[in-house]
Design an enzyme around this catalytic site. Structure first.
Site, short mmCIF file in Angstrom:
data_model
loop_
_atom_site.label_atom_id
_atom_site.label_comp_id
_atom_site.label_asym_id
_atom_site.label_seq_id
_atom_site.Cartn_x
_atom_site.Cartn_y
_atom_site.Cartn_z
N LYS A 164 0.83 -1.22 0.00
CA LYS A 164 0.00 0.00 0.00
C LYS A 164 0.86 1.26 0.00
CE LYS A 164 -3.33 2.27 3.10
NZ LYS A 164 -3.96 2.20 4.43
N THR B 28 5.31 -12.27 15.06
CA THR B 28 6.24 -11.72 16.05
C THR B 28 6.19 -12.51 17.36
OG1 THR B 28 6.50 -9.81 17.51
CG2 THR B 28 4.35 -10.10 16.58
N ASP B 29 7.27 -12.44 18.13
CA ASP B 29 7.28 -13.07 19.46
C ASP B 29 6.45 -12.27 20.45
OD1 ASP B 29 8.94 -10.86 19.78
OD2 ASP B 29 10.61 -11.97 20.67
N GLU B 30 6.03 -11.03 20.06
CA GLU B 30 5.29 -10.19 21.00
C GLU B 30 3.92 -10.76 21.32
OE1 GLU B 30 5.68 -5.96 20.49
OE2 GLU B 30 7.53 -6.20 19.36
N TYR C 3 -0.83 -3.55 19.00
CA TYR C 3 -0.05 -4.19 17.92
C TYR C 3 0.02 -5.69 18.12
CZ TYR C 3 4.08 -6.10 15.59
OH TYR C 3 4.93 -6.90 14.86
N LYS D 233 -1.63 -8.83 15.96
CA LYS D 233 -0.82 -9.90 15.35
C LYS D 233 -1.28 -11.26 15.89
CE LYS D 233 2.22 -9.68 12.84
NZ LYS D 233 2.30 -9.63 11.37
N LYS E 93 11.97 2.97 15.08
CA LYS E 93 12.26 1.81 15.93
C LYS E 93 13.59 2.06 16.66
CE LYS E 93 8.78 -0.82 14.39
NZ LYS E 93 8.65 -1.28 13.05
P1 NAD Z 1 7.37 -2.24 8.26
O1 NAD Z 1 6.46 -1.38 9.06
O2 NAD Z 1 8.77 -1.80 8.03
O3 NAD Z 1 6.73 -2.49 6.81
C1 NAD Z 1 5.38 -2.81 6.62
C2 NAD Z 1 5.10 -2.79 5.13
O4 NAD Z 1 3.72 -3.18 4.94
C3 NAD Z 1 5.26 -1.42 4.48
O5 NAD Z 1 5.89 -1.54 3.21
C4 NAD Z 1 3.83 -0.91 4.32
O6 NAD Z 1 3.66 0.00 3.25
C5 NAD Z 1 3.10 -2.23 4.09
N1 NAD Z 1 1.68 -2.14 4.45
C6 NAD Z 1 1.16 -1.67 5.63
N2 NAD Z 1 -0.18 -1.73 5.59
C7 NAD Z 1 -0.52 -2.26 4.39
C8 NAD Z 1 -1.75 -2.57 3.77
N3 NAD Z 1 -2.92 -2.32 4.38
N4 NAD Z 1 -1.74 -3.12 2.54
C9 NAD Z 1 -0.56 -3.38 1.90
N5 NAD Z 1 0.64 -3.06 2.43
C10 NAD Z 1 0.66 -2.52 3.67
O7 NAD Z 1 7.31 -3.69 8.96
P2 NAD Z 1 8.49 -4.74 9.15
O8 NAD Z 1 9.29 -4.38 10.32
O9 NAD Z 1 9.13 -4.98 7.83
O10 NAD Z 1 7.62 -6.03 9.56
C11 NAD Z 1 7.15 -6.94 8.56
C12 NAD Z 1 6.37 -8.04 9.26
O11 NAD Z 1 7.23 -8.73 10.18
C13 NAD Z 1 5.19 -7.54 10.08
O12 NAD Z 1 4.12 -8.44 9.88
C14 NAD Z 1 5.68 -7.59 11.51
O13 NAD Z 1 4.61 -7.82 12.40
C15 NAD Z 1 6.63 -8.77 11.46
N6 NAD Z 1 7.73 -8.73 12.43
C16 NAD Z 1 8.52 -7.60 12.54
C17 NAD Z 1 9.58 -7.61 13.43
C18 NAD Z 1 10.49 -6.41 13.58
O14 NAD Z 1 11.36 -6.40 14.46
N7 NAD Z 1 10.39 -5.41 12.72
C19 NAD Z 1 9.85 -8.75 14.22
C20 NAD Z 1 9.03 -9.87 14.06
C21 NAD Z 1 7.98 -9.85 13.16
P1 TYD Z 2 10.84 -0.97 19.32
O1 TYD Z 2 12.00 -0.80 18.38
O2 TYD Z 2 9.70 -0.02 19.23
O3 TYD Z 2 10.36 -2.49 19.17
P2 TYD Z 2 9.27 -3.31 20.05
O4 TYD Z 2 8.50 -2.36 20.89
O5 TYD Z 2 8.45 -3.96 19.00
O6 TYD Z 2 10.08 -4.29 20.86
O7 TYD Z 2 11.39 -0.91 20.79
C1 TYD Z 2 12.38 -1.81 21.26
C2 TYD Z 2 12.60 -1.52 22.72
O8 TYD Z 2 13.17 -0.23 22.86
C3 TYD Z 2 11.32 -1.52 23.53
O9 TYD Z 2 11.58 -2.09 24.81
C4 TYD Z 2 10.99 -0.04 23.67
C5 TYD Z 2 12.35 0.62 23.67
N1 TYD Z 2 12.42 1.98 23.09
C6 TYD Z 2 13.05 3.02 23.81
O10 TYD Z 2 13.53 2.81 24.94
N2 TYD Z 2 13.11 4.26 23.24
C7 TYD Z 2 12.57 4.52 22.00
O11 TYD Z 2 12.63 5.70 21.54
C8 TYD Z 2 11.96 3.44 21.28
C9 TYD Z 2 11.34 3.69 19.92
C10 TYD Z 2 11.91 2.18 21.86
#
Ligand code: NAD
Ligand code: TYD
Length: 357
Positions: A40, A135-137, A160, A164, A199
Site C-alpha cells: 500500500k 512476532t514473538d510479542e 499491535y 498480530k 524503531k
Molecule cells: P514495516 O512497518 O517496516 O513495513 C510494513 C510494510 O507493509 C510497508 O511496506 C507498508 O507499506 C506495508 N503495508 C502496511 N499496511 C498495508 C496494507 N494495508 N496493505 C498493503 N501493504 C501494507 O514492517 P516490518 O518491520 O518490515 O515487519 C514486517 C512483518 O514482520 C510484520 O508483519 C511484523 O509484524 C513482522 N515482524 C517484525 C519484526 C520487527 O522487528 N520489525 C519482528 C518480528 C515480526
Molecule cells: P521498538 O523498536 O519499538 O520495538 P518493540 O517495541 O516492537 O520491541 O522498541 C524496542 C525496545 O526499545 C522496547 O523495549 C521499547 C524501547 N524503546 C526506547 O527505549 N526508546 C525509544 O525511543 C523506542 C522507539 C523504543
C-alpha cells in the site's frame, strides 16, 4: 513449497523493512521464480528500499491495500500465486497506542482478506503455501528467566501484538477448518539496514550520529532478543521451502540485551565512526517516560527451526550492528527521504516534547 522453477510468490509489504530485505536477497537468487510485491506504501513503505531489484525481469509491483478486497482479488486473478509470504502490517507498538483501529484493519482484516483469496482459489493445494510472518510479542512478557517456545500460550500486551495474535489465530483456523496449507513464523526484534527510524536501533543510530538525545524508556532494563534482518529472511526461506505445513517456527538470535546495553553498544560503534570519545555520545542518553504496557523481556527458544531445518543466524549482534551503523551513516539520502512527509508530521503530533518521568 518446493524449489521448483515456476513458482510465483506474492510478497505483501515488500517495500517495508523485512519484506524489502527478503526481495533484495531472493529476487536475484531465484531468477526462475516470479516475485509480486503487494504494498500500500504507507509511511513505512518506501519504493527506494527495493530499487536494487526493481528492474529485475522476475519482479512485479502491485500498489494495493490488502484491506481492499476487490483490488486484492484482481492481484490474485492476474498472478495466480503459488505462495503468499505475508509481511504487510502496521508494525510499530507506539503507533498502535494512538491508532489501534488501523492495526486491526491491516493486521487482522487484511490478513483475513488474503486468507479468503487463497481459500477460494487454491482448489489443488498440494504445492501451495500461505506463510504468515509474525512476532514473538504475541506471547506477552517474560520474567527474568525462560524463553518463548512454539507452545507458549498467547498473552499479548499492546494493540499491535493483540492484532498480530488475532491474525495468527485466523491463519491457524484456516488450516484446521479449511485445510489451507499454512506455515507461521514468530520472530524476535529485527535490526539492520532500511529500518524505519522510529524503531529503537535506527532511531538511536541516527540520533547518536547527529548528536541528538537518545530517549530510553523507563530505566532501559527491558530486554529484547535482537536478530539481524537478513538472518530472519533466511529463516523464512528455510520454513517456506522445507517447514512442515500447519506448523509454527520460532526464530530468534540468542541476542538478548537490555535496551540500555543496545544503546551503549550503538554509542560505542558510532563514536569510533565519528572519531569522538564514547562518553560524549553516552551522555546523550535521556531517560523518558515509560511506554504504557511495556513488556519487560522477550527471549526466543529457536531449537525447533535449528534442529528440524538446520537454520542458524549468520551474524552476531556485534557484526550486525557494525554493518547497520555503517549503512545508516552511508545512506543519508534514504534517511532524508523517509524522514520527510508523513513521518515527520506524525512525530511532531505524537512525540512532541516527550517528557521525562
Ligand atoms: P514495516 O512497518 O517496516 O513495513 C510494513 C510494510 O507493509 C510497508 O511496506 C507498508 O507499506 C506495508 N503495508 C502496511 N499496511 C498495508 C496494507 N494495508 N496493505 C498493503 N501493504 C501494507 O514492517 P516490518 O518491520 O518490515 O515487519 C514486517 C512483518 O514482520 C510484520 O508483519 C511484523 O509484524 C513482522 N515482524 C517484525 C519484526 C520487527 O522487528 N520489525 C519482528 C518480528 C515480526
Ligand atoms: P521498538 O523498536 O519499538 O520495538 P518493540 O517495541 O516492537 O520491541 O522498541 C524496542 C525496545 O526499545 C522496547 O523495549 C521499547 C524501547 N524503546 C526506547 O527505549 N526508546 C525509544 O525511543 C523506542 C522507539 C523504543
Amino acid at each position: 513449497m518446493s524449489g521448483r522453477p515456476d513458482r510465483t510468490l506474492l510478497v505483501t509489504g515488500g517495500c517495508g523493512f523485512i519484506g524489502g530485505c527478503f526481495l533484495r536477497r531472493f529476487v536475484p537468487e531465484f531468477p526462475h521464480w516470479t516475485f509480486v510485491n503487494v504494498d500500500k506504501l504507507t509511511y513505512a513503505g518506501n519504493p527506494r528500499s527495493v530499487e536494487p531489484i526493481a528492474a529485475a525481469p522476475n519482479y512485479r509491483f502491485e500498489h494495493v491495500d490488502i484491506c481492499d478486497d476487490a483490488a486484492l482479488a484482481g492481484v490474485f486473478e492476474r498472478h495466480d500465486p503459488t505462495a503468499v509470504v505475508h509481511f504487510a502490517a502496521e508494525s510499530h507498538v507506539d503507533r498502535s497506542l494512538f491508532e489501534p483501529r488501523r492495526f486491526v484493519e491491516t493486521n487482522v482484516v487484511g490478513t483475513l482478506n488474503l486468507l479468503e483469496q487463497c481459500r477460494k482459489r487454491w482448489t489443488s493445494q498440494d504445492d501451495r503455501v500461505f506463510h504468515h510472518v509474525s512476532t514473538d510479542e504475541v506471547f506477552g512478557s517474560l520474567g527474568p528467566q525462560g524463553a518463548f517456545h512454539e507452545t507458549t500460550p498467547y498473552d499479548p500486551s499492546s494493540p499491535y501484538s493483540a492484532s498480530k495474535a488475532a491474525s495468527d489465530h485466523l491463519v491457524r483456523a484456516y488450516h484446521r477448518t479449511f485445510g489451507l496449507p499454512v506455515k507461521l513464523t514468530n520472530c524476535s526484534n529485527n535490526y539492520g539496514p532500511y529500518q524505519f527510524p522510529e524503531k529503537l536501533v535506527p532511531l538511536m543510530i541516527l540520533n547518536a550520529l547527529e548528536g541528538k538525545p537518545l530517549p530510553v524508556y523507563g530505566t532501559g532494563a527491558n530486554v529484547r532478543d535482537w536478530l539481524y534482518v537478513e538472518d530472519h529472511c533466511t529463516a523464512i526461506l528455510r520454513v517456506l521451502l522445507d517447514g512442515r505445513v500447519g506448523e509454527t517456527y520460532n526464530i530468534g538470535g540468542h541476542g538478548e540485551r537490555t535496551n540500555l546495553a543496545v544503546v551503549e553498544a550503538i554509542c560505542a560503534v558510532a563514536a569510533v565512526r565519528l572519531g569522538k570519545p564514547q562518553a560524549e555520545l553516552r551522555n546523550l542518553v535521556t531517560f523518558v517516560k515509560d511506554r504504557p504496557g511495556h513488556d519487560l523481556r522477550y527471549a526466543i527458544n529457536s531449537a525447533k527451526i535449528t534442529t528440524e531445518l538446520g537454520w542458524h543466524p549468520a551474524e552476531s549482534f556485534e557484526t550486525g550492528l557494525q554493518k547497520t551503523v555503517a549503512w545508516y551513516a552511508d545512506n543519508r539520502e534514504w534517511v532524508d527521504g523517509v524522514r520527510s512527509g508523513e513521518y515527520r508530521r506524525w512525530l511532531e503530533t505524537n512525540y512532541a516534547g516527550r517528557e521525562r518521568p
